[in-house]
Scaffold this motif. Structure first.
Motif, PDB file in Angstrom:
ATOM      1  N   ARG A   1      15.375   2.903  68.985  1.00  0.00           N
ATOM      2  CA  ARG A   1      14.512   1.844  69.537  1.00  0.00           C
ATOM      3  C   ARG A   1      15.192   1.128  70.697  1.00  0.00           C
ATOM      4  NH1 ARG A   1      11.914  -1.467  64.916  1.00  0.00           N
ATOM      5  NH2 ARG A   1      12.338   0.634  64.272  1.00  0.00           N
TER       6      ARG A   1
ATOM      7  N   SER B   1      24.051   8.920  62.281  1.00  0.00           N
ATOM      8  CA  SER B   1      23.060   8.056  61.657  1.00  0.00           C
ATOM      9  C   SER B   1      23.580   6.632  61.681  1.00  0.00           C
ATOM     10  CB  SER B   1      22.791   8.506  60.228  1.00  0.00           C
ATOM     11  OG  SER B   1      23.843   8.111  59.394  1.00  0.00           O
TER      12      SER B   1
ATOM     13  N   THR C   1       8.988  12.043  67.526  1.00  0.00           N
ATOM     14  CA  THR C   1       8.787  11.196  66.354  1.00  0.00           C
ATOM     15  C   THR C   1       7.868  11.867  65.352  1.00  0.00           C
ATOM     16  OG1 THR C   1       8.079   9.009  65.591  1.00  0.00           O
ATOM     17  CG2 THR C   1       6.903   9.929  67.485  1.00  0.00           C
TER      18      THR C   1
ATOM     19  N   THR D   1      12.091   5.404  66.515  1.00  0.00           N
ATOM     20  CA  THR D   1      11.754   4.227  65.719  1.00  0.00           C
ATOM     21  C   THR D   1      12.948   3.727  64.912  1.00  0.00           C
ATOM     22  OG1 THR D   1      10.938   5.573  63.878  1.00  0.00           O
ATOM     23  CG2 THR D   1       9.324   4.906  65.541  1.00  0.00           C
ATOM     24  N   SER D   2      14.079   4.421  65.025  1.00  0.00           N
ATOM     25  CA  SER D   2      15.288   3.998  64.308  1.00  0.00           C
ATOM     26  C   SER D   2      15.920   2.796  65.004  1.00  0.00           C
ATOM     27  CB  SER D   2      16.297   5.151  64.262  1.00  0.00           C
ATOM     28  OG  SER D   2      16.821   5.383  65.565  1.00  0.00           O
ATOM     29  N   THR D   3      16.865   2.194  64.347  1.00  0.00           N
ATOM     30  CA  THR D   3      17.555   1.036  64.911  1.00  0.00           C
ATOM     31  C   THR D   3      18.180   1.374  66.262  1.00  0.00           C
ATOM     32  OG1 THR D   3      18.022   0.233  62.687  1.00  0.00           O
ATOM     33  CG2 THR D   3      19.352  -0.696  64.466  1.00  0.00           C
TER      34      THR D   3
ATOM     35  N   PRO E   1      18.996  11.957  61.524  1.00  0.00           N
ATOM     36  CA  PRO E   1      18.529  10.963  60.557  1.00  0.00           C
ATOM     37  C   PRO E   1      19.525  10.808  59.410  1.00  0.00           C
ATOM     38  CG  PRO E   1      17.370  13.017  60.224  1.00  0.00           C
ATOM     39  CD  PRO E   1      18.221  13.191  61.455  1.00  0.00           C
ATOM     40  N   ASP E   2      19.518   9.650  58.810  1.00  0.00           N
ATOM     41  CA  ASP E   2      20.359   9.392  57.646  1.00  0.00           C
ATOM     42  C   ASP E   2      19.787  10.184  56.481  1.00  0.00           C
ATOM     43  OD1 ASP E   2      22.268   8.299  55.997  1.00  0.00           O
ATOM     44  OD2 ASP E   2      21.241   6.387  55.758  1.00  0.00           O
TER      45      ASP E   2
ATOM     46  N   ALA F   1      14.304  10.272  67.153  1.00  0.00           N
ATOM     47  CA  ALA F   1      14.332   9.124  66.233  1.00  0.00           C
ATOM     48  C   ALA F   1      14.100   7.799  66.977  1.00  0.00           C
ATOM     49  CB  ALA F   1      15.641   9.098  65.445  1.00  0.00           C
TER      50      ALA F   1
END
Length: 121
Positions: free
Chosen positions: A13, A104, A30, A8-10, A72-73, A6
């Motif tokens: 990243r 998440s 990804t 690209t997640s908050t 992931p959420d 993940a």
């Protein structure tokens, strides 16, 4: 080699940026490499696909030193176990020996289903 899911997640990243700043070349799992921040693709190894897919996990974890596993959420999951525990099934029993997990970035799932968890604000 560090594997980051993940990316690209908050949260993901931030971890990717930190590793790149330290001169590491992380392996990023990804679903859509075009969503990576500018310059990241050239400085990281990319494994496209979901880390919920065993074949993707096998490719990503080959010769890895450590994994940061971020679920992931999934507000549509039928239970907390399905949202978080079941999502780790492709990772179980695989190298590397060092893994760091993360939840998440949102607790909407638990709150919406009456959990005693308090949302992060």
């Amino acid at each position: 080699m560090y594997v980051i899911t993940a990316p690209t997640s908050t949260i993901g990243r931030l971890i990717v940026d930190d590793l790149l700043t330290r001169g590491e070349k992380p392996r990023l799992v990804t679903r859509d490499a075009s969503r990576l921040a500018p310059g990241v693709r050239e400085r990281a190894e990319i494994v496209e696909g979901s880390h919920g897919d065993e074949a993707v996990v096998d490719r990503a974890c080959a010769d890895a030193e450590a994994v940061f596993w971020l679920a992931p959420d999934d507000g549509d999951a039928p239970s907390t176990d399905a949202a978080y525990v079941d999502f780790t099934l492709p990772r179980r029993g695989r190298s590397p020996g060092t893994a760091s997990g993360g939840s998440s970035p949102s607790r909407r799932w638990a709150v919406a289903r009456g959990s005693r968890s308090t949302p992060v604000r």
